[in-house]
Design an enzyme around this catalytic site. Structure first.
Site, PDB file in Angstrom:
ATOM      1  N   TYR A 215       6.499  20.117 -32.939  1.00  0.00           N
ATOM      2  CA  TYR A 215       5.373  19.380 -32.371  1.00  0.00           C
ATOM      3  C   TYR A 215       4.081  19.630 -33.138  1.00  0.00           C
ATOM      4  O   TYR A 215       3.142  18.824 -33.083  1.00  0.00           O
ATOM      5  CB  TYR A 215       5.168  19.740 -30.906  1.00  0.00           C
ATOM      6  CG  TYR A 215       6.290  19.304 -29.981  1.00  0.00           C
ATOM      7  CD1 TYR A 215       7.277  18.426 -30.406  1.00  0.00           C
ATOM      8  CD2 TYR A 215       6.363  19.768 -28.677  1.00  0.00           C
ATOM      9  CE1 TYR A 215       8.299  18.034 -29.569  1.00  0.00           C
ATOM     10  CE2 TYR A 215       7.387  19.381 -27.820  1.00  0.00           C
ATOM     11  CZ  TYR A 215       8.352  18.520 -28.280  1.00  0.00           C
ATOM     12  OH  TYR A 215       9.367  18.132 -27.441  1.00  0.00           O
TER      13      TYR A 215
ATOM     14  N   LYS B  37      19.574  27.045 -32.364  1.00  0.00           N
ATOM     15  CA  LYS B  37      20.606  26.268 -33.053  1.00  0.00           C
ATOM     16  C   LYS B  37      20.852  26.939 -34.403  1.00  0.00           C
ATOM     17  O   LYS B  37      20.728  26.330 -35.479  1.00  0.00           O
ATOM     18  CB  LYS B  37      20.151  24.817 -33.219  1.00  0.00           C
ATOM     19  CG  LYS B  37      21.277  23.850 -33.590  1.00  0.00           C
ATOM     20  CD  LYS B  37      22.344  23.713 -32.528  1.00  0.00           C
ATOM     21  CE  LYS B  37      23.383  22.668 -32.937  1.00  0.00           C
ATOM     22  NZ  LYS B  37      24.562  22.666 -32.031  1.00  0.00           N
TER      23      LYS B  37
ATOM     24  N   ASP C 203      22.812  23.269 -27.236  1.00  0.00           N
ATOM     25  CA  ASP C 203      23.675  22.281 -26.602  1.00  0.00           C
ATOM     26  C   ASP C 203      24.535  22.924 -25.512  1.00  0.00           C
ATOM     27  O   ASP C 203      24.720  22.349 -24.428  1.00  0.00           O
ATOM     28  CB  ASP C 203      24.538  21.549 -27.638  1.00  0.00           C
ATOM     29  CG  ASP C 203      25.133  22.476 -28.687  1.00  0.00           C
ATOM     30  OD1 ASP C 203      24.861  23.689 -28.662  1.00  0.00           O
ATOM     31  OD2 ASP C 203      25.876  21.973 -29.546  1.00  0.00           O
TER      32      ASP C 203
ATOM     33  N   ASP D  47      11.027  22.383 -24.198  1.00  0.00           N
ATOM     34  CA  ASP D  47      10.544  21.173 -23.538  1.00  0.00           C
ATOM     35  C   ASP D  47      11.694  20.475 -22.822  1.00  0.00           C
ATOM     36  O   ASP D  47      11.600  20.106 -21.639  1.00  0.00           O
ATOM     37  CB  ASP D  47       9.920  20.256 -24.592  1.00  0.00           C
ATOM     38  CG  ASP D  47       9.207  19.051 -24.004  1.00  0.00           C
ATOM     39  OD1 ASP D  47       9.147  18.934 -22.762  1.00  0.00           O
ATOM     40  OD2 ASP D  47       8.708  18.226 -24.784  1.00  0.00           O
TER      41      ASP D  47
ATOM     42  N   ASP E  32      12.718  20.781 -18.534  1.00  0.00           N
ATOM     43  CA  ASP E  32      12.780  19.561 -17.731  1.00  0.00           C
ATOM     44  C   ASP E  32      14.130  19.438 -17.032  1.00  0.00           C
ATOM     45  O   ASP E  32      14.210  19.055 -15.860  1.00  0.00           O
ATOM     46  CB  ASP E  32      12.535  18.329 -18.605  1.00  0.00           C
ATOM     47  CG  ASP E  32      11.065  18.086 -18.892  1.00  0.00           C
ATOM     48  OD1 ASP E  32      10.225  18.762 -18.271  1.00  0.00           O
ATOM     49  OD2 ASP E  32      10.747  17.240 -19.736  1.00  0.00           O
TER      50      ASP E  32
END
Length: 356
Positions: A142, A191, A223, A247, A251
Site C-alpha cells: 500500500y 507467503k 491462503d 487487511d 475483514d
C-alpha cells in the site's frame, strides 16, 4: 484527568455513530470526573468537499496534537470517480503514516448473545472465537511504488511491496507482547514460499522468538490462514502479518463474529496517541435514517480509554454496559434476531447510557 480527542466524523452514516460515541464518552467523563475536550478534524470525503484534499496538512496537525483520535468511517459513492490521490482512502493512508501508526489491532470476538448470527456452524462457534489480528499498517504494497506504463503496445501496472527489517521487528514485537498479555500463542502469517518479503519476515520473527520463550510460535501461509479462520478459528490467539494480508484477513475475521457493526479497532505507534475506529464502512445506503449500529464506534472509544488513556475501569464500564444491553435483547437492524427488540442508533445508545 483532562484529555483532548480529535473527532473525525467521516462520511455518509458515519457522523451518526460518532455522535453516539461522544455521548458515551461524556457520560464516562461525568461519572469518573474526567474532562474530554473535542477538536474537530476533517479527513476523507468531507475534507474533499471542504478543502479539495482528503487530508490537508492542518487537519493532520490537529490529529497529531490531540491525545488521541476517534474516527467513524470514510468514503462513499459520491467520491468514487476521483483520481487515486484525491480519493477519501488516500486521506486515511496519509493519516496513519503522518501519525506514525504502524500497528493496527483488530479483535475478532464473538459476543455470546450473537452466536447465532455467525455464518459458521454452531459446532465451530461453540469452540470459541477470540483472537486478534495485529496488522502492519504503514508499509508493504500500500505504501510501495505504484506505476502504470506502456510496454509492447499495452499498459502494464506495477505495485511494489517493500519491507525493511526495522518495520518487521517493531510490529513483530507488538505481536509477541500482545500474545504475552493473552494466551501466549502467536501465528505469523505470510507467503514465504513465494515472496522475498515474507522470507525476511520469517527471519526477523525467528530472532524475536528467542526473546519470548513463553510464547508458542508458529507460521502459516496466508491462503491456509484464510481457510483456517473459517474452519477452526479457536486455534488462533494472536495473528501478526503484513499490511495487505492483514487487511484481508481482519475483514474475514470480523465477518465470522456475527456483525461488523460490533467490531472496533485501534491503530498505534510509538507513543500513546492512537487512532480508534470501527472496522465497517460508511453505510451510504442507510445514512440519515438513525438505524446504523453505533456499537463498534462506542467500543472503539472504550479501546481508546484503555490503551491510550490508561483508563481500564472506564473501558470496562462501557463494555459491561454493551454486554448488558445485548443481554436485555436490544438489537439494531444488522443483528436483529427473533425475540429481540429492534431499536435504532440513538435508542440503543440510550440503553447503553442507562447501564454505565
Amino acid at each position: 484527568m483532562n484529555k483532548t480527542i480529535a473527532l473525525i466524523y467521516g462520511d455518509c452514516a458515519s457522523p451518526e455513530i460518532v455522535r453516539q460515541a461522544v455521548r458515551v464518552l461524556d457520560k464516562i467523563a461525568d461519572k469518573y470526573n474526567h474532562t474530554f475536550t473535542y477538536t474537530r478534524a476533517y479527513m476523507g470525503g468531507e475534507a474533499i468537499d471542504k478543502f479539495g484534499d482528503p487530508l490537508p496538512a492542518a487537519e493532520l496537525e490537529k490529529c497529531k496534537a490531540a491525545d488521541s483520535v476517534l474516527l467513524g468511517a470514510i468514503g462513499g459513492p459520491k467520491w468514487e470517480g476521483l483520481p487515486g490521490d484525491r480519493r477519501p482512502e488516500k486521506g486515511l493512508l496519509r493519516l496513519r503514516a503522518g501519525m506514525g501508526l504502524y500497528a493496527n489491532n483488530r479483535p475478532a470476538r464473538i459476543w455470546p448473545q450473537l452466536a447465532d448470527a455467525s455464518p459458521l456452524k454452531k459446532s465451530i462457534v461453540d469452540q470459541g472465537i477470540d483472537f486478534i489480528v495485529v496488522r502492519e499498517l504503514i508499509g508493504g504494497v500500500y505504501f510501495g511504488e505504484h506505476k502504470t506504463f506502456t510496454q509492447d503496445g499495452e499498459k502494464v501496472a506495477v505495485d511494489t511491496m517493500p519491507y525493511a527489517e526495522h518495520e518487521i521487528e517493531r510490529i513483530g514485537r507488538i505481536g509477541f507482547e500482545t500474545a504475552m498479555k493473552r494466551r501466549k500463542k502467536l501465528t505469523c502469517v505470510d507467503k514465504a514460499n513465494v515472496l522475498d518479503t515474507s522470507r525476511l519476515w520469517r527471519a526477523v520473527m525467528h530472532r524475536l522468538q528467542a526473546e519470548y520463550p513463553e510464547v508458542e510460535y508458529n507460521e502459516m501461509f496466508v491462503d491456509n490462514c484464510a481457510m483456517q479462520i473459517c474452519k477452526n478459528p479457536a486455534q488462533f490467539d494472536v495473528i501478526v502479518t503484513e499490511n495487505m494480508f492483514g487487511d484481508i484477513l481482519s475483514d474475514e475475521a470480523s465477518e465470522i463474529t456475527g456483525s461488523i457493526g460490533m467490531v472496533p479497532s485501534s491503530s498505534l505507534g510509538q507513543g500513546s496517541c492512537g487512532l480508534y475506529e470501527p472496522i465497517h464502512g460508511s453505510a451510504p445506503d442507510i445514512a440519515g435514517q438513525d438505524i446504523v449500529n453505533p456499537i463498534a464506534c462506542i467500543l472503539s472509544a472504550a479501546m481508546m480509554l484503555r490503551y491510550s488513556f490508561s483508563m481500564p475501569a472506564e473501558a470496562d464500564a462501557i463494555e459491561a454496559a454493551v454486554n448488558a444491553v445485548l443481554d436485555a435483547g436490544f438489537r439494531t437492524a444488522d443483528m436483529m434476531a427473533d425475540g429481540c427488540t429492534k431499536v435504532g442508533c440513538t435508542a440503543i445508545t440510550d440503553e447503553i447510557l442507562k447501564r454505565i
